[in-house]
Design an enzyme around this catalytic site. Sequence first.
Site, mmCIF file in Angstrom:
data_model
loop_
_atom_site.group_PDB
_atom_site.id
_atom_site.type_symbol
_atom_site.label_atom_id
_atom_site.label_comp_id
_atom_site.label_asym_id
_atom_site.label_seq_id
_atom_site.Cartn_x
_atom_site.Cartn_y
_atom_site.Cartn_z
ATOM 1 N N GLU A 1 7.363 12.225 -2.824
ATOM 2 C CA GLU A 1 6.431 11.122 -3.107
ATOM 3 C C GLU A 1 6.343 10.310 -1.828
ATOM 4 O O GLU A 1 7.183 9.450 -1.574
ATOM 5 C CB GLU A 1 6.991 10.207 -4.206
ATOM 6 N N GLY B 1 9.491 12.403 4.677
ATOM 7 C CA GLY B 1 9.212 13.659 3.973
ATOM 8 C C GLY B 1 9.125 14.844 4.916
ATOM 9 O O GLY B 1 9.583 15.946 4.606
ATOM 10 N N GLY C 1 9.395 7.963 -0.139
ATOM 11 C CA GLY C 1 9.447 7.176 1.089
ATOM 12 C C GLY C 1 8.260 7.508 1.970
ATOM 13 O O GLY C 1 7.213 7.941 1.485
ATOM 14 N N SER C 2 8.451 7.339 3.259
ATOM 15 C CA SER C 2 7.335 7.525 4.188
ATOM 16 C C SER C 2 7.052 9.014 4.398
ATOM 17 O O SER C 2 7.908 9.875 4.138
ATOM 18 C CB SER C 2 7.687 6.896 5.537
#
Length: 500
Positions: free
Chosen positions: A257, A240, A235-236
């Site tokens: 990721e 994270g 995600g963004s």
Amino acid sequence: MNTDQLRDQARNSLTRIGATVPDGTDLYARSPITGENLFGLRAVTADEATRAIGDATQAFRSWRTTPAPARGELVRVLGELLRVHKSDLADLITIEVGKIRSEALGEVQEMIDICEFAVGLSRQLYGRTIASERPGHRLAETWHPLGVVGVISAFNFPAAVWSWNTALALVCGDAVVWKPSELTPLVSLATSHLLDRAIAQTGAPAHLHRLLLGDHTTGSVVVESPQVSLVSATGSTRMGRAVGPRVAARFGRVLLELGGNNAAVVAPSADLELALRGIVFAAAGTAGQRCTTLRRLIVHNDIADQLAEKLAAVYSRLPIGDPFDEKTLVGPLITDAAATSMLAALDRAQADGGKVIAGGRRVERTGGAYVEPAIVRMPRQTAVVREETFAPILYLLTYDTLDEAVALHNDVPQGLSSSIFTSDLREAERFLGPDGSDCGIANVNIGTSGAEIGGAFGGEKETGGGRESGSDAWRAYMRRATNTINYSSTLSLAQNVSFF
Ligand code: UN1
């Protein structure tokens, strides 16, 4: 298609797959094609999520001692079911994400590919034998199943990213709990049901995989649970930053990721026709909503005008609209908010002196957030260029020397994917070398998106450092034990230590 037709089509695909929708009003399946809701769904409560993690932990206890090739059989059957239901699942992806048919089918193909990779891997979870310094000793490395893997996935690859994680985790002997994006509950229900069918067919433990539909509070249960050994989150960068430290605080493992701000360098020797096709797919494909989408183009000054003109011409003809229409290449953005943030980024870019040379307007249609992919020529790499806007904006920058191009390329916080278009071997190798691209993915004469599953996928810096999918990414899903075995009849100590 209108909302009633989309609802019928979704229902038909779900029925063929055998999945049922848990009725409720906690969240809504919707389609970005019309921007309207399709079904109301029930989410899991925090207690149910905690219980599901407990059930998965129980399943892990027996799964970890199932021989790895037998675990591979489960993934083989999942891959077969994905082949049978490829079209149904692709339909659901188009309905919930707005991907064009070819890309939706490609996403399911990516799932089939990783299943096949994982089946082979189930006989290749190799450890090493290491030379011991002591006589009559053997030093070895063994890989063991890790535990419960928590998968948190994003809307844009609602099924493939789950499969990269789950196919590997299952052959590695782990159980999986999955918190998908709230925007794609139908794809998640369908995918999860196919795995449940494979589990039932092969006699694997019933709770080896649990789907947790819900919002961020459900995600928090996964993140905080000491029973979840690895949290693999896509995600963004903002997400994270919230997840990483919370998992680290309990000494759990994370695989992140996160955002990308991918660039391609176009050198004077580049084959421009090939570059053009690579750039357009990478920048405008999936309506700019891949983490690998090409967002920055760094073009040599000698060819910049020529390439800009060619790109603008192609962009002016890009068919935008209903992703079920075979002629469409650019479907809708996921939400209205995505279109708003695209337009805001374009305003900022123009305030910085950028010139929009193609697209950039909202396409007037009833329902759905349709936009024209945009190209903006920038005088400099300003703050907005250094941010990831999850929409089809391609910023064009120019350079004179390769050093300058590489410096511009690397001067962003993210480090996922990159490429260079050149016919010059020296330039290509320099870009791939230690002082070249600082990304996890670096390509030559191909765009930044559309990686194959065979390689490790992921990036550096604010992209989070995780690696998923192929190569030896499986190691993140296992724990390593170093074994020293003494088969002599004397006890010798390492480093020549004498004692007792
Ligand atoms: C993502 O956007 O999160 O390389 C994944 C690609 C695809 C995967 C993208 N294979 O573009």
